[in-house]
Design an enzyme around this catalytic site. Structure first.
Site, mmCIF file in Angstrom:
data_model
loop_
_atom_site.group_PDB
_atom_site.id
_atom_site.type_symbol
_atom_site.label_atom_id
_atom_site.label_comp_id
_atom_site.label_asym_id
_atom_site.label_seq_id
_atom_site.Cartn_x
_atom_site.Cartn_y
_atom_site.Cartn_z
ATOM 1 N N ARG A 171 0.806 -1.218 0.000
ATOM 2 C CA ARG A 171 0.000 0.000 0.000
ATOM 3 C C ARG A 171 0.843 1.274 0.000
ATOM 4 N NH1 ARG A 171 -2.444 -3.423 -1.563
ATOM 5 N NH2 ARG A 171 -4.414 -4.309 -0.854
ATOM 6 N N SER A 220 -11.565 0.273 2.166
ATOM 7 C CA SER A 220 -10.889 -0.277 3.341
ATOM 8 C C SER A 220 -10.349 0.852 4.211
ATOM 9 C CB SER A 220 -9.743 -1.193 2.916
ATOM 10 O OG SER A 220 -10.239 -2.323 2.227
ATOM 11 N N GLU A 290 -5.638 3.406 6.338
ATOM 12 C CA GLU A 290 -5.402 3.299 4.896
ATOM 13 C C GLU A 290 -6.104 4.459 4.194
ATOM 14 O OE1 GLU A 290 -6.544 0.141 1.391
ATOM 15 O OE2 GLU A 290 -5.578 -0.627 3.191
#
Length: 298
Positions: A171, A220, A290
């Site tokens: 990520r 998310s 996130e």
């Protein structure tokens, strides 16, 4: 309002005190001091060059994975659209503008009989954001398919960064500070168009079955800690369905926050922080956001 922002004369669209909440998937958040939709890369470069040193610049994509705080965003907010969403199909891949939606990229490669990018159908966002956060789902991510990304640097030059130069990790991609992704080339391989479309349909069905895709949500919320699944840690800490004002932890998928209709961005952020606190207390594991939280607190 900054006099310097008022004096800008771009070829693209420039508006002031522009509402951002309606653009965000959560449908919450304050206004942009100035919202700029550049006509092309040259317009973007020239306008940024005209800004006084120190002027904050924030780039927004599809706004699918952000909380825009209720106090709004100071300085210049850049939203790429128009030609920045162009997709050019090549024999072994494609070049997609930063504003091209991940889902559209997946569908166009399927129509062209190119395989390997089906996973993008499960990511709610645009290619620019996907590069920046090494977006991934359903067994693949950007690091596995990206050939290069072109970025506008703070000195208004354009650089082409290879996959290796972006140093992808989970990520995350390593970009020069202040760089703005303009477009990217993704690798694909010839395949059977009907089989590729079937795979995309499976991904869409799986996503709809497991995630609150029809709700006001932001994707998310927390990264998966190494060796763990964020949703499971949240569930085990008793946070399924937890509420804060008009915000709720999804009962369908615990790693999603929902705006039930009257939530503020402050509700959403406070709920996320409470989830983090409870998970830390229950398991000793720290959850990291996130979702990007942008702008000023009210």
């Amino acid at each position: 309002m900054s006099t310097a922002l008022r004096s800008l004369t771009p070829r693209g669209r420039l508006s002031f005190d522009a509402p951002l909440g309606p653009r965000a998937w959560f449908r919450t958040g304050g206004n942009a001091e100035a919202l700029f939709v550049p006509k092309d890369a040259q317009d973007l470069a020239e306008t940024l060059a005209a800004l006084p040193s120190g002027t904050p610049v924030t780039v927004l994509g599809a706004c699918s994975n952000v909380i825009i705080r209720d106090g709004g965003i100071e300085g210049l907010v850049v939203r790429l659209a128009g030609g920045f969403a162009d997709i050019v199909i090549e024999p072994d891949g494609l070049i997609a503008g930063a504003a091209a939606l991940d889902m559209i990229v997946a569908e166009q490669t399927a129509n062209a009989g190119l395989a390997g990018l089906e996973f993008l159908a499960g990511i709610p966002g645009s290619i620019g954001g996907a590069v920046v956060m090494n977006a991934g789902a359903y067994g693949s991510d950007m690091s596995a398919v990206l050939d290069w990304a072109e970025v506008l640097l703070p000195d208004q030059t354009i650089a082409r960064l290879s996959n290796e130069a972006l140093a992808f990790t989970y990520r995350h991609a390593v970009l020069p500070e202040g760089a703005i992704v303009l477009r990217a080339r993704l690798n694909a391989r010839p395949g059977d168009a009907s089989a590729i479309r079937a795979h995309i349909a499976e991904i869409k069905a799986a996503r709809e079955a497991s995630q609150p895709v029809r709700a006001r949500t932001g994707g998310s919320t927390f990264r998966n800690p190494e060796g763990h699944k964020a949703w499971q840690l949240i569930d085990e800490a008793g946070c399924r369905g937890l509420m804060q004002g008009g915000a709720q932890v999804s009962e369908k998928h615990c790693n999603f926050l929902l705006n039930l209709g009257e939530a503020t961005s402050s509700d959403l952020e406070a709920l996320g922080d409470e989830v983090r606190r409870r998970v830390q207390e229950h398991s000793g594991i720290a959850l990291h956001w996130e979702i990007k939280r942008l702008g000023k607190l009210p």
